[in-house]
Design a protein around this motif. Structure first.
Motif, PDB file in Angstrom:
ATOM      1  N   VAL A  69       0.827  -1.206   0.000  1.00 17.59           N
ATOM      2  CA  VAL A  69       0.000   0.000   0.000  1.00 17.59           C
ATOM      3  C   VAL A  69       0.862   1.257   0.000  1.00 17.59           C
ATOM      4  O   VAL A  69       0.560   2.225  -0.708  1.00 17.59           O
ATOM      5  CB  VAL A  69      -0.952  -0.001   1.219  1.00 17.59           C
ATOM      6  CG1 VAL A  69      -1.601   1.366   1.405  1.00 17.59           C
ATOM      7  CG2 VAL A  69      -2.023  -1.067   1.052  1.00 17.59           C
ATOM      8  N   ARG A  70       1.925   1.245   0.765  1.00 19.20           N
ATOM      9  CA  ARG A  70       2.813   2.408   0.825  1.00 19.20           C
ATOM     10  C   ARG A  70       3.452   2.678  -0.546  1.00 19.20           C
ATOM     11  O   ARG A  70       3.513   3.822  -0.997  1.00 19.20           O
ATOM     12  CB  ARG A  70       3.889   2.190   1.887  1.00 19.20           C
ATOM     13  CG  ARG A  70       4.757   3.427   2.132  1.00 19.20           C
ATOM     14  CD  ARG A  70       5.766   3.189   3.239  1.00 19.20           C
ATOM     15  NE  ARG A  70       5.135   3.124   4.558  1.00 19.20           N
ATOM     16  CZ  ARG A  70       4.974   2.006   5.260  1.00 19.20           C
ATOM     17  NH1 ARG A  70       5.411   0.835   4.768  1.00 19.20           N
ATOM     18  NH2 ARG A  70       4.397   2.030   6.444  1.00 19.20           N
ATOM     19  N   ALA A  71       3.897   1.625  -1.202  1.00 20.58           N
ATOM     20  CA  ALA A  71       4.507   1.774  -2.530  1.00 20.58           C
ATOM     21  C   ALA A  71       3.476   2.256  -3.547  1.00 20.58           C
ATOM     22  O   ALA A  71       3.757   3.128  -4.387  1.00 20.58           O
ATOM     23  CB  ALA A  71       5.116   0.450  -2.980  1.00 20.58           C
ATOM     24  N   GLU A  72       2.270   1.712  -3.469  1.00 24.20           N
ATOM     25  CA  GLU A  72       1.205   2.108  -4.400  1.00 24.20           C
ATOM     26  C   GLU A  72       0.789   3.557  -4.172  1.00 24.20           C
ATOM     27  O   GLU A  72       0.452   4.265  -5.132  1.00 24.20           O
ATOM     28  CB  GLU A  72      -0.006   1.186  -4.234  1.00 24.20           C
ATOM     29  CG  GLU A  72       0.220  -0.220  -4.745  1.00 24.20           C
ATOM     30  CD  GLU A  72      -0.933  -1.148  -4.436  1.00 24.20           C
ATOM     31  OE1 GLU A  72      -0.977  -2.245  -5.021  1.00 24.20           O
ATOM     32  OE2 GLU A  72      -1.798  -0.795  -3.596  1.00 24.20           O
ATOM     33  N   ARG A 103      -8.384   6.697  -5.973  1.00 26.02           N
ATOM     34  CA  ARG A 103      -7.459   6.115  -4.993  1.00 26.02           C
ATOM     35  C   ARG A 103      -8.195   5.631  -3.747  1.00 26.02           C
ATOM     36  O   ARG A 103      -7.856   4.586  -3.174  1.00 26.02           O
ATOM     37  CB  ARG A 103      -6.386   7.144  -4.610  1.00 26.02           C
ATOM     38  CG  ARG A 103      -5.360   6.624  -3.607  1.00 26.02           C
ATOM     39  CD  ARG A 103      -4.660   5.390  -4.127  1.00 26.02           C
ATOM     40  NE  ARG A 103      -3.690   4.856  -3.176  1.00 26.02           N
ATOM     41  CZ  ARG A 103      -3.334   3.586  -3.116  1.00 26.02           C
ATOM     42  NH1 ARG A 103      -3.866   2.700  -3.964  1.00 26.02           N
ATOM     43  NH2 ARG A 103      -2.449   3.173  -2.234  1.00 26.02           N
ATOM     44  N   LEU A 104      -9.205   6.367  -3.327  1.00 24.52           N
ATOM     45  CA  LEU A 104      -9.987   5.974  -2.159  1.00 24.52           C
ATOM     46  C   LEU A 104     -10.648   4.614  -2.400  1.00 24.52           C
ATOM     47  O   LEU A 104     -10.639   3.738  -1.521  1.00 24.52           O
ATOM     48  CB  LEU A 104     -11.051   7.034  -1.854  1.00 24.52           C
ATOM     49  CG  LEU A 104     -11.999   6.751  -0.690  1.00 24.52           C
ATOM     50  CD1 LEU A 104     -11.216   6.526   0.605  1.00 24.52           C
ATOM     51  CD2 LEU A 104     -12.974   7.908  -0.524  1.00 24.52           C
ATOM     52  N   LEU A 105     -11.202   4.417  -3.593  1.00 21.47           N
ATOM     53  CA  LEU A 105     -11.821   3.132  -3.929  1.00 21.47           C
ATOM     54  C   LEU A 105     -10.781   2.013  -3.950  1.00 21.47           C
ATOM     55  O   LEU A 105     -11.034   0.905  -3.474  1.00 21.47           O
ATOM     56  CB  LEU A 105     -12.519   3.227  -5.282  1.00 21.47           C
ATOM     57  CG  LEU A 105     -13.863   3.946  -5.313  1.00 21.47           C
ATOM     58  CD1 LEU A 105     -14.353   4.082  -6.746  1.00 21.47           C
ATOM     59  CD2 LEU A 105     -14.892   3.211  -4.462  1.00 21.47           C
ATOM     60  N   GLU A 106      -9.615   2.310  -4.510  1.00 21.84           N
ATOM     61  CA  GLU A 106      -8.544   1.306  -4.547  1.00 21.84           C
ATOM     62  C   GLU A 106      -8.152   0.879  -3.141  1.00 21.84           C
ATOM     63  O   GLU A 106      -7.981  -0.315  -2.862  1.00 21.84           O
ATOM     64  CB  GLU A 106      -7.333   1.869  -5.285  1.00 21.84           C
ATOM     65  CG  GLU A 106      -7.540   2.063  -6.774  1.00 21.84           C
ATOM     66  CD  GLU A 106      -6.397   2.807  -7.439  1.00 21.84           C
ATOM     67  OE1 GLU A 106      -6.379   2.863  -8.684  1.00 21.84           O
ATOM     68  OE2 GLU A 106      -5.521   3.341  -6.716  1.00 21.84           O
ATOM     69  N   LEU A 107      -8.011   1.850  -2.250  1.00 21.14           N
ATOM     70  CA  LEU A 107      -7.624   1.542  -0.874  1.00 21.14           C
ATOM     71  C   LEU A 107      -8.687   0.706  -0.166  1.00 21.14           C
ATOM     72  O   LEU A 107      -8.364  -0.220   0.579  1.00 21.14           O
ATOM     73  CB  LEU A 107      -7.369   2.836  -0.102  1.00 21.14           C
ATOM     74  CG  LEU A 107      -6.082   3.586  -0.462  1.00 21.14           C
ATOM     75  CD1 LEU A 107      -6.109   5.002   0.101  1.00 21.14           C
ATOM     76  CD2 LEU A 107      -4.855   2.835   0.058  1.00 21.14           C
TER      77      LEU A 107
END
Length: 244
Positions: A69-72, A103-107
């Motif tokens: 997640v940090r890398a993404e 990005r919110l949806l991806e997370l």
């Protein structure tokens, strides 16, 4: 034009007290330097959306997916800045909003056991959202999908660089997409977003990424125009063990 936007937002932040406490962005607005950061800090709705994304990001950092997640997130920041950079005016703010929402949806879908975006066409942004899945890799594999407003907006933005809401509304109004994909992973027969098809396996002598699909009794080629990549995407979601 971009200089005036930066100057105006800097004035707002300095004289009207637009700080991270006031507008709640995911970062400290007192340190905002880039166009994107100043745009977010100068817009209440964008700041709140960015704050929500930041909270979800922090939540995912407490999971076993933290490193990924940090890398993404770092990759997304670069993509956000580059993607919206050529755009001016009101469309710039809408582009930033779109990228934060994406990005919110991806997370929120971090760690899902199956793909949460399912392709329905060859053009960039042509996806529907997976809602539930059952029987993956069995003779009754099934994924329920929905063509959401966010999906429509992704198509408008990523394919046509149109970030206004009217475009997304028009795409949805014209949509005739089904609400599921399904497969018998033992026989290869499946229902895709494009219709009925059959998975015939890997091409003889080909590399691991080349597969055969039969549509209307004919084996299709592996071009974008044939729908090959949509059939591949759909079958992989339903029967991942068959396509590695």
């Amino acid at each position: 034009m971009r200089f005036l936007v930066l100057f105006g937002l800097a004035y707002y932040l300095f004289f009207l007290g637009g700080t991270s406490t006031t507008l709640s962005a995911s970062f400290d607005c007192r340190k905002a330097r880039t166009t994107v950061e100043m745009t977010i800090c100068g817009n209440v709705s964008l700041s709140r959306l960015d704050h929500s994304m930041g909270l979800e990001y922090q939540k995912q950092l407490r999971t076993r997916y933290a490193k990924r997640v940090r890398a993404e997130q770092q990759q997304w920041i670069r993509e956000r800045d580059d993607f919206c950079d050529p755009i001016d005016g009101v469309s710039y703010s809408l582009c930033v909003e779109y990228m934060i929402s994406k990005r919110l949806l991806e997370l929120r879908h971090t760690g899902w056991s199956f793909p949460w975006l399912i392709s329905y066409g060859s053009r960039v942004g042509m996806n529907v959202t997976a809602l539930t899945a059952k029987g993956i890799n069995t003779d009754r594999a099934y994924i329920e999908v929905d063509h959401t407003w966010q999906n429509a907006r992704a198509f408008c933005g990523e394919y046509g660089f149109q970030f206004d809401y009217d475009c997304a509304n028009e795409v949805l109004a014209e949509s005739t997409l089904g609400n599921f994909i399904a497969a018998n992973c033992h026989t290869g027969q499946f229902t895709s977003m494009l219709g009925e098809a059959r998975f015939l396996g890997r091409k003889t002598g080909a590399d691991h990424s080349s597969y055969l699909f039969q549509v209307d009794g004919e084996v299709i080629d592996d071009s974008m125009s044939s729908g090959y990549f949509t059939y591949l995407d759909n079958y992989r979601a339903l029967c991942p063990s068959a396509i590695r």
